[in-house]
Motif scaffolding. Structure first.
Motif, mmCIF file in Angstrom:
data_model
loop_
_atom_site.group_PDB
_atom_site.id
_atom_site.type_symbol
_atom_site.label_atom_id
_atom_site.label_comp_id
_atom_site.label_asym_id
_atom_site.label_seq_id
_atom_site.Cartn_x
_atom_site.Cartn_y
_atom_site.Cartn_z
ATOM 1 N N GLU A 1 0.804 -1.226 0.000
ATOM 2 C CA GLU A 1 0.000 0.000 0.000
ATOM 3 C C GLU A 1 0.835 1.274 0.000
ATOM 4 O OE1 GLU A 1 -2.650 -0.270 3.315
ATOM 5 O OE2 GLU A 1 -4.009 -1.686 2.302
ATOM 6 N N CYS B 1 1.329 11.691 -5.107
ATOM 7 C CA CYS B 1 0.806 10.532 -4.391
ATOM 8 C C CYS B 1 -0.560 10.071 -4.909
ATOM 9 C CB CYS B 1 0.726 10.854 -2.897
ATOM 10 S SG CYS B 1 2.355 11.101 -2.148
ATOM 11 N N ARG B 2 -1.259 10.942 -5.606
ATOM 12 C CA ARG B 2 -2.572 10.564 -6.118
ATOM 13 C C ARG B 2 -2.461 9.587 -7.275
ATOM 14 N NH1 ARG B 2 -6.735 15.350 -7.108
ATOM 15 N NH2 ARG B 2 -6.366 15.415 -4.848
ATOM 16 N N ASP C 1 3.704 7.594 2.638
ATOM 17 C CA ASP C 1 2.314 7.313 2.992
ATOM 18 C C ASP C 1 1.401 7.913 1.927
ATOM 19 O OD1 ASP C 1 -0.311 7.419 4.076
ATOM 20 O OD2 ASP C 1 0.483 7.451 6.110
ATOM 21 N N PRO C 2 0.536 7.110 1.279
ATOM 22 C CA PRO C 2 -0.323 7.650 0.218
ATOM 23 C C PRO C 2 -1.351 8.654 0.722
ATOM 24 C CG PRO C 2 -0.948 5.395 0.747
ATOM 25 C CD PRO C 2 0.323 5.669 1.474
ATOM 26 N N GLN C 3 -1.682 8.614 2.012
ATOM 27 C CA GLN C 3 -2.684 9.522 2.564
ATOM 28 C C GLN C 3 -2.095 10.894 2.881
ATOM 29 O OE1 GLN C 3 -5.865 8.512 2.582
ATOM 30 N NE2 GLN C 3 -5.090 6.574 1.755
ATOM 31 N N THR C 4 -0.921 10.903 3.486
ATOM 32 C CA THR C 4 -0.306 12.176 3.880
ATOM 33 C C THR C 4 0.723 12.670 2.872
ATOM 34 O OG1 THR C 4 1.475 11.094 5.118
ATOM 35 C CG2 THR C 4 -0.586 11.541 6.306
ATOM 36 N N CYS C 5 1.179 11.758 2.011
ATOM 37 C CA CYS C 5 2.240 12.031 1.033
ATOM 38 C C CYS C 5 3.550 12.441 1.733
ATOM 39 C CB CYS C 5 1.805 13.103 0.027
ATOM 40 S SG CYS C 5 2.534 12.865 -1.620
ATOM 41 N N LYS C 6 3.763 11.890 2.929
ATOM 42 C CA LYS C 6 4.976 12.162 3.687
ATOM 43 C C LYS C 6 5.741 10.867 3.940
ATOM 44 C CE LYS C 6 3.146 16.234 6.108
ATOM 45 N NZ LYS C 6 2.858 16.843 7.436
#
Length: 545
Positions: free
Chosen positions: A113, A122-123, A176-181
């Motif tokens: 993931e 990241c999108r 992290d795909p959600q935070t892009c960090k």
């Protein structure tokens, strides 16, 4: 459950000496223990087996290790995690959970993931990335200070920061795909740690280990360990060829830096001895030298490994004596600082090492096996890419696949079990192998079920192979490894000795090293159920009475 109590008097020598103290001093220390400890010192010795400890203690009854065993509870049937690697093994001791709960299966794994390091879009990025918790994360993995830039290394290494997160290169971290960090090691851990619980109770914490990536032990808060000393073990060893693990004398020198750090902490300073901060409530270190002695064919003119089943060779014996001296130095410093009556020492190991029978060794190069698997998959599926996304093979097989379907995982299992060939024995001669050197394979849903996670879990290996006894996957010369599921990998020592424990108890009930975590909290008068993994897995406190 079988408990055999050893009379305290039976452990006393003719001069009436126990653990370097007189009978009166020992009684006074016992009287001062009370119901709880004020400090817990955890000592982990990579590669150490319960059989190694038992043999050494029997041969050296006046040793520091023997005194430690006599002064507490020895668990003779303790097992580490499966896979038996450093990261899941150490994480289990300090969280109370196994790989399925902690999300930590090895020091080098894959996550379906997370996004590749350096991702900014990241999108639209494709998920799936290696999660590397080794020296590769260091700003400079060739330097023992991981890139801090200290002058005068290695002699100045104790000046290394106690916050190694600053020495991790964020450009090397998965995203992290959600935070892009970037995802730091501590953020990757799915549960909290003993250090976090202790800090919440206002207690001081410290630890010393071999990579900056042991930031993972800080726990999800990132703040569990106030003083984390992590000299890089796989850096270039000054004065030696290769890194600190390639020459056993170098490994001992490396381990001695960590011992000095803990001695400073016992004296009430930080690891560098620069600031007086008080002795930590939870602290300790990991030793590498026994593991090096087990893996190297020879070093410093001594034969490595075992000379017969379970019989340490001269290099391993030398390192057992080295660890004994260091444990003796630590316990002597506790007495000097009048902390022996309020400190519990826990001795264990992240993992064992296999095989301890040199006649069983079969070194198999896993490269051709993986290449063959990929080629067979592409031949059966024209236009497809490689099936294997990531592999870790030491003396077990962990594969993560690009195609996680039932067909693909079944294909990988069938292919591996069909492969025969020749490996290399202890003398460098060809040795036949069958089934890719594998005894049993868990694939797809079987693997998820084996680790107690849902099918399709982003972290779980798609294929988990239990190697046949004696198999080590290497194209090199090492004669032992860990990661597997045989007794040589799993059966590690576990001793809980000192404050809050009875003396001279032998506990033969099967226990697990993950029980160390709730036991530490219990010894300190804290609540074991404050640990997420303890609640999830119903991990019990070790029976110490």
């Amino acid at each position: 459950m079988t408990r055999r109590y050893v009379r305290l008097a039976a452990t006393l020598g003719a001069a009436g000496v126990l653990a370097g103290s007189t009978v009166a001093q020992a009684a006074a220390a016992e009287e001062g223990r009370g119901n709880h400890a004020r400090h817990v010192l955890l000592v982990s010795v990579d590669g150490l087996h319960e059989s190694d400890l038992a043999r050494f203690v029997a041969a050296h009854p006046q040793s520091a290790l023997a005194r430690l065993v006599r002064g507490g509870v020895e668990y003779t049937h303790a097992s580490t995690t499966d896979p038996s690697d450093s990261f899941p093994g150490m994480v289990a001791q300090l969280t109370g959970g196994g790989p399925g709960t902690t999300g930590v299966y090895y020091d080098d794994t894959y996550n379906a993931e997370l996004l590749p390091a350096g991702t900014t879009d990241c999108r639209n990025a494709k998920p799936g990335v290696e999660v590397d918790l080794t020296e590769d994360l260091d700003r400079n993995k060739d330097s023992i200070d991981a890139g801090q830039g200290l002058p005068g290394l290695p002699g100045s290494i104790l000046k290394m920061t106690g916050n190694p997160q600053t020495l991790i290169d964020p450009a090397k971290l998965p995203v992290d795909p959600q935070t892009c960090k970037p995802v730091y090691p501590h953020s990757y851990l799915q549960v909290n740690t003993v250090f976090e619980v202790a800090r919440q109770a206002g207690l001081r914490t410290a630890w010393s280990d071999k990579h900056a990536a042991y930031d993972i032990l800080n726990g999800p808060s990132g703040e569990g360990i106030q003083d984390l000393f992590t000299p890089e073990v796989n850096s270039s060893a000054t004065g030696y060829k290769g890194d600190w693990t390639k020459d056993n004398q170098a490994t001992e020198q490396y381990d001695s830096y960590k011992v000095q750090a803990v001695l400073n902490e016992i004296d009430g300073y930080d690891h560098s001895r620069a600031q007086r901060v008080g002795t930590p409530a939870v602290f300790g270190l990991n030793f590498q030298s026994v593991s090096t002695a087990q893996k190297l064919n020879s070093s410093d003119g001594l034969q490595g490994g075992y000379v017969a089943k379970g019989v340490p060779g001269p290099l391993v014996e030398k390192n057992l004596e080295y660890v004994d001296r260091q444990v003796g130095a630590l316990t002597a410093e506790l007495r000097k600082q009048h902390l022996d009556g309020s400190t519990t020492v826990i001795l264990s190991a992240k993992h064992g090492q296999s095989p301890t029978d040199p006649a069983a060794l079969n070194r198999i190069d896993d490269g051709p096996l993986l290449d063959g698997l990929n080629a067979a998959w592409k031949a059966a599926h024209p236009g497809a890419g490689n099936l294997v996304a990531h592999a870790v093979d030491d003396d077990g097989v962990l594969l993560w696949l690009n195609d996680r379907s039932e067909e693909a995982t079944g294909f990988a299992k069938s292919y591996l079990l069909a492969q025969n060939g020749n490996g290399v024995d202890i003398n460098g001669k060809p040795r036949p192998f069958t089934h890719s050197g594998i005894e049993k394979v868990y694939a797809g849903d079987e693997a998820a079920d084996h680790f107690g996670v849902d099918p399709g879990d982003a972290r779980v290996p798609d294929v988990f192979g239990v190697a046949q006894y004696g198999v080590v996957y290497t194209g090199g010369s090492k004669i032992a490894e860990h990661g597997g599921a045989h007794p040589d990998d799993l059966n590690v020592p576990l001793v809980v000795s000192g404050a809050g424990t009875p003396g001279g108890v032998r506990q033969d009930e099967a226990v697990e090293t993950k029980q160390i975590a709730p036991t530490i909290l219990k010894l300190l008068g804290l609540k074991p159920h404050d640990l997420d993994a303890v609640r999830e897995e119903h991990t019990k406190v070790l029976p110490v009475r």
